[in-house]
Enzyme design. Structure first.
Site, short mmCIF file in Angstrom:
data_model
loop_
_atom_site.label_atom_id
_atom_site.label_comp_id
_atom_site.label_asym_id
_atom_site.label_seq_id
_atom_site.Cartn_x
_atom_site.Cartn_y
_atom_site.Cartn_z
CE1 TYR A 1 2.65 -4.73 -6.14
CE2 TYR A 1 3.91 -5.83 -7.82
CZ TYR A 1 3.06 -5.89 -6.88
OH TYR A 1 3.17 -7.00 -6.15
CB SER B 1 7.00 -8.08 -5.53
OG SER B 1 6.74 -8.50 -6.88
#
Ligand SMILES: NC(=O)c1ccc[n+]([C@@H]2O[C@H](COP(=O)([O-])OP(=O)(O)OC[C@H]3O[C@@H](n4cnc5c(N)ncnc54)[C@H](OP(=O)(O)O)[C@@H]3O)[C@@H](O)[C@H]2O)c1
Length: 243
Positions: free
Chosen positions: A142, A129
């Site tokens: 995250y 990501s």
């Protein structure tokens, strides 16, 4: 016939990638925890469904057994975000889940399937990501999980430089999948919808899937180290055009 494994194939990017790989002629082994979903998908695409929680060693061994010694493509996609609290208020159980899934689960699957990938001169695509690029407010857990996954990818590419396997990474920005933000916000649909509010065209799961298929189907001497893919409206994590 070439074989691919896609983890997290029960929704979003994983499901789209499984469909697109099947359309390219791959026999796709669809792995996820929600078995009804992957069984239906496998029926549609003439693939195979294997129930696999990437945090379970036993499940991952069952996945490796289904692969049976030779694997052309592994798409390490299972993962996601839980929560958006600042570190001072972080739910550390949620952090544990993110690290166990995105980082350690991905390592577990990769370790188990690496011998089969080497046997087939295969390719691994890790779905990280842009959260791995830099921290953002509320993203501590995250971002750490995805940055950790990226570090593992970088290490593996060096470790395996003389072996017949390619180590590749796709790093998506904003992708409007049905469940990613819903999972992040514990099922709060209004909060999930707000993430994409006013953004004319976030990426779709298929946009990312098409890029993954392209990366995985280059000739075996071509290694796409990392592809960053964002919607045009997202110039950077904090610079999103909303109408
Ligand atoms: N959407 C975005 O904006 C975006 C941006 C950048 C990167 N990503 C990354 O792209 C990947 C896919 O995201 P998505 O948007 O497609 O979200 P999604 O629809 O929520 O998909 C997540 C998938 O991961 C699976 N999964 C979660 N925990 C698992 C576990 N313990 N074992 C096995 N499978 C597990 C889920 O399946 P089950 O629940 O059935 O197990 C589901 O199929 C994730 O790694 C995410 O971090 C997403």
């Amino acid at each position: 016939m070439k074989t691919a494994v896609v983890t997290g194939a029960s929704s979003g990017i994983g499901e789209a990638t499984a469909r697109l790989l099947a359309a390219e002629g791959f026999r796709v082994i669809c792995a996820a925890r929600r078995v009804e979903r992957i069984e239906e998908l496998a029926r549609e695409i003439d693939g195979v469904a294997i129930r696999c929680d990437v945090t379970s060693q036993q499940d991952v061994e069952a996945l490796a057994a289904a692969v049976d010694g030779s694997l052309d493509v592994l798409v390490n996609n299972a993962g996601g975000a839980v929560g958006l609290e600042p570190v001072a208020e972080a739910d550390l159980d949620a952090w544990e889940t993110m690290l166990q899934t995105n980082l350690i689960g991905t390592a577990r699957v990769t370790k188990a399937l690496l011998p089969a990938l080497l046997a087939a001169e295969g390719v691994i695509v890790f779905v990280t990501s842009v959260a791995a690029d830099a921290g953002y407010e509320g993203g501590g857990g995250y971002c750490a999980a995805k940055a950790g996954e990226r570090s593992m990818v970088e290490a593996m590419r060096l470790e395996l430089f003389d072996k017949p396997v390619r180590i590749t990474e796709i790093s998506p920005g904003m992708v409007h999948t049905e469940e990613f933000s819903l999972t992040r916000f514990g099922g709060d649909q209004a909060r999930a919808d707000a993430v994409y509010q006013g953004v004319a065209e976030p990426l779709t799961a298929s946009d990312v899937g098409e890029a993954i298929v392209w990366m995985a189907t280059r000739p075996s001497h071509v290694n796409i180290d990392r592809m960053t893919i964002r919607p045009r409206a997202q110039a950077a994590q904090h610079k999103v055009h909303r109408g």
